[in-house]
Structure formats: C-alpha cells, structure tokens
Design an enzyme around this catalytic site. Structure first.
Site, mmCIF file in Angstrom:
data_model
loop_
_atom_site.group_PDB
_atom_site.id
_atom_site.type_symbol
_atom_site.label_atom_id
_atom_site.label_comp_id
_atom_site.label_asym_id
_atom_site.label_seq_id
_atom_site.Cartn_x
_atom_site.Cartn_y
_atom_site.Cartn_z
ATOM 1 N N ARG A 115 -5.477 27.033 91.794
ATOM 2 C CA ARG A 115 -5.206 27.965 93.283
ATOM 3 C C ARG A 115 -4.661 27.257 94.097
ATOM 4 O O ARG A 115 -5.547 26.640 94.948
ATOM 5 C CB ARG A 115 -6.285 28.943 93.587
ATOM 6 C CG ARG A 115 -6.246 29.556 94.658
ATOM 7 C CD ARG A 115 -7.343 30.643 95.325
ATOM 8 N NE ARG A 115 -8.640 29.865 95.579
ATOM 9 C CZ ARG A 115 -8.847 29.233 96.483
ATOM 10 N NH1 ARG A 115 -8.325 28.937 97.503
ATOM 11 N NH2 ARG A 115 -10.221 28.662 96.396
ATOM 12 N N HIS B 173 -8.163 31.286 99.264
ATOM 13 C CA HIS B 173 -8.706 32.118 98.415
ATOM 14 C C HIS B 173 -8.340 33.489 98.957
ATOM 15 O O HIS B 173 -7.910 34.338 97.819
ATOM 16 C CB HIS B 173 -10.374 32.044 98.893
ATOM 17 C CG HIS B 173 -11.105 32.980 98.132
ATOM 18 N ND1 HIS B 173 -11.157 33.199 96.618
ATOM 19 C CD2 HIS B 173 -11.661 34.178 98.665
ATOM 20 C CE1 HIS B 173 -12.054 34.176 96.343
ATOM 21 N NE2 HIS B 173 -12.532 34.732 97.506
ATOM 22 N N TYR C 108 -11.812 22.276 102.535
ATOM 23 C CA TYR C 108 -12.715 21.806 101.486
ATOM 24 C C TYR C 108 -11.886 21.096 100.492
ATOM 25 O O TYR C 108 -12.374 20.928 99.210
ATOM 26 C CB TYR C 108 -13.518 22.991 100.791
ATOM 27 C CG TYR C 108 -12.678 24.382 100.592
ATOM 28 C CD1 TYR C 108 -11.957 24.488 99.479
ATOM 29 C CD2 TYR C 108 -12.671 25.243 101.271
ATOM 30 C CE1 TYR C 108 -11.016 25.402 99.018
ATOM 31 C CE2 TYR C 108 -11.691 26.422 101.129
ATOM 32 C CZ TYR C 108 -10.960 26.358 100.115
ATOM 33 O OH TYR C 108 -10.232 27.609 99.627
#
Length: 372
Positions: A267, A271, A280
């Site tokens: 990805r 998100h 992150y």
C-alpha cells in the site's frame, strides 16, 4: 485426554520461499510450471486490456483521493500499488460469481459494473451500502475487519447445497488474518469444502502495524493448518495473480473446495485519507516498492511484445480521464438523502425500537426548527 493439533503443512502451499511470478520487473516473461498453463490465451491484446484496467483503477483512486481533500467525499481508503492484486483476480471471475470485499476493493467494484453515482454515495456517507448486491453480485463494502470472509463462506456453502457452480471470493488484508472471523471462515470452508477463494492482499501494513509483527511466517502458511491449499503470489504481477485466481476458481467450481491466495503487494498511500504513513514507515521502503510498480511492469512487457505504447498510453489516458470526470460529477452533484432514510432497510419490517428512534429523531428535529 490429549488432543493432537496438526501443524501447518508446507506441502499444501506454493511460493513460500519466493512468491510466484511470471512477469519480471523488466517486463520479461518468467517460466512457471504451475501458472503458465493458465495463461495460454493471454496475448498482446489481452495484456493491453489488463493494462488499461489498471490505469483506470489508479485514476479512479487518485481522483477519489482528491475529491476527499476537496470536501466532496467524507473518506477514502486508497489502493495505490495494489492494482494488479485486484485486477488480475477480477478478470478471472465469471459474471455469476460473488465478491465479498472490505473497504478497499475499488477495482472489483469498477470491473463488476458498479454505477459510479452509487459508488460515490458510499464515500459521501449518503448510503448504507450503495449498489444492489444481487444485481452486481458484489456485497457492500465491509468495515468490520474480516467479517466478509464469513459471508463469503456462507454463500459458498449455500451454492454447494444448491448444486450451483457459482464461486465466492473473499477479499481482505493481512491484518484480517489475525481476526477470529477469518479463522472461523477457514474452519467452515475446510470442513464443508465450500467453493470459496480467500484473497489476502498482504500490503505489508494493518494500518500502521507491519506484517512482520503480525506473523513470523508467510501468511500463506496459516490456512494449511486448516487443510486448505494456498498460493503465495507476487501481488504486483497482474498475470501471476490472474493465473492463480483461475486455478483457485477452477478448483472451487469443480468441487475441490477452498483456496487461499496471499498477494504480496504494498500500500503506497495512506491507510485512509485520515492516516499519515510517514509516522510509521520510511521513504527508502516506499521507494523500494515504487520500483516494483505493477503498471510499469506491464508497460515494459507490452514494449517487449512490440506494442505501440504511445497509442496504448493515449487510449488508456482517455478512458481513465473519462472515468475520473464521471466520478467527479457524481460526487459533486450527489443529493443527500432525507434524514429518515437512515431508518429504512434496517429490517424488512420496522421494529418498535426503530419506530421509536425515528419518532425521537423527528421530535428533536422539530424542536430545533421551533427554536429558530
């Protein structure tokens, strides 16, 4: 009394050491004894169609992202980088087959023929589910992580009881494999040899949790503990994904039971539009996966086949821009439903509790109007 629990069986899984692949990063074809027999009809024209599909899906994704930032959509979960993992299996489905997806299966919705006005209403929060599942043969987007795997398995069990050869496809991410619902679905699918295919798009992150924290072994090994065969596939290789899906669908349709496909992909976006992936993951990781772009890989393959890429790109852009224009018009001109619509279709017949809640909402709305 002792109970012996069988360990996961690597013999039931393929691609554990290296995900199955037939298109190399430079576009060259790699031989694969398992997948090649299921790609004999893929010529330049067929590969071009898959390329156009992926370009259109990406354009839909980027336009929806922009519409969210501009306030025309409430939320958007991007799929940038995952186009091949969805387009490949989507084009292996029959019209009668059902898809049970999460909130990121935009390619399936597009290729299944969901009306863009109904699609936009979902992400404007104007509709509970959007399209008619019976007409499209695709269930509404599922927000509860992994729940759709049970829905797909239930449908597949019913299909088998009806002696139908319709297949169910359950789509979910790597994080869902840690949910009880997915594991329960695997139990039932295995026990009843249901014609269901589990497509796990391992995009490396369950929101911000990396897959290496979720599992110390490849996810494709997990279903073998339930006696379900699995394939670990390069999710950025549209041909490998197409062939793997064909194998799984044929197995399900012929009475061979369920199959688990782990699509190893990435990805590249957040998100959802409320997420900041820079918190992150680092740029080096993103650059590594950007170099594995699924669309670029097919472009190189078509160039090797002698395709007129200037014409192919131009046609793909025209069709992608038309799609984006249609989505934008749908989002900008959508009409909000009346407030009482939230109480409709909750049950076949409204319950007393629903009627009471509806009356309370009306009274509250009237009190506000009366104080103006």
């Amino acid at each position: 009394m002792s109970i012996t629990v069988p360990a996961p069986d690597p013999a039931l899984a393929v691609g554990l050491d290296c995900p199955l692949r037939v298109l190399d990063l430079d576009g060259s074809r790699l031989p694969d004894a398992l997948l090649d027999p299921h790609l004999t009809d893929i010529d330049e024209s067929a590969l071009t169609n898959l390329y156009v599909d992926m370009v259109r899906v990406r354009r839909l994704d980027t336009e929806a992202f922009a519409l969210t930032r501009q306030g025309h959509l409430v939320l958007w979960p991007p799929l940038l980088g995952q186009e091949a993992a969805q387009v490949g299996p989507a084009r292996a489905l029959r019209t009668e087959d059902w898809v049970f997806g999460s909130y990121r299966e935009h390619a399936f919705a597009l290729l299944k023929g969901v009306d863009l006005a109904e699609f936009a209403n979902v992400w404007k929060a104007y509709a509970h589910g959007g399209w008619d599942p019976q007409e499209i043969r695709m269930a509404p987007a599922q927000i509860i992580i992994g729940a759709q795997s049970l829905h797909a398995t239930g449908f597949a069990m019913a299909s088998k009881l009806d002696r139908s050869d319709d297949v169910a496809l359950a789509c979910f991410g790597d994080g869902a494999t840690s949910e009880g619902d997915v594991n329960e679905a695997l139990v039932w699918a295995s026990a009843f040899q249901a014609p269901v295919v589990f497509l796990c798009q391992n995009n490396q992150y369950a929101i911000s949790e990396p897959v290496r924290v979720q599992s110390g072994t490849p996810l494709a090994l997990r279903p073998t503990g339930f006696g379900i065969p699995s394939m670990r596939v390069d999710g950025n290789d549209v041909l490998a994904m197409h062939a793997a899906a064909r194998i799984a669908f044929e197995r399900a349709r012929s009475g061979g039971g369920p199959t688990f496909i782990e699509a190893v992909t990435y990805r590249r976006g957040p998100h959802t539009t409320t997420d900041d992936p820079k918190r992150y993951r680092d740029e080096a990781e993103l650059e590594e996966w950007t170099a594995k772009d699924p669309i670029d890989r097919v472009e190189r393959a078509l160039e090797r086949m002698g395709a007129n890429m200037e014409a192919v790109r131009a046609e793909a852009k025209i069709r992608a821009d038309e799609l984006a224009k249609e989505l934008r018009a749908a989002a900008e001109h959508a009409v909000a439903p009346h407030a009482d619509a939230m109480f409709e279709h909750v049950y076949d017949q409204p319950t007393k509790r629903i009627q009471r809640q509806q009356a309370e909402r009306r009274a509250f709305a009237a009190s506000i109007e009366g104080n103006r």
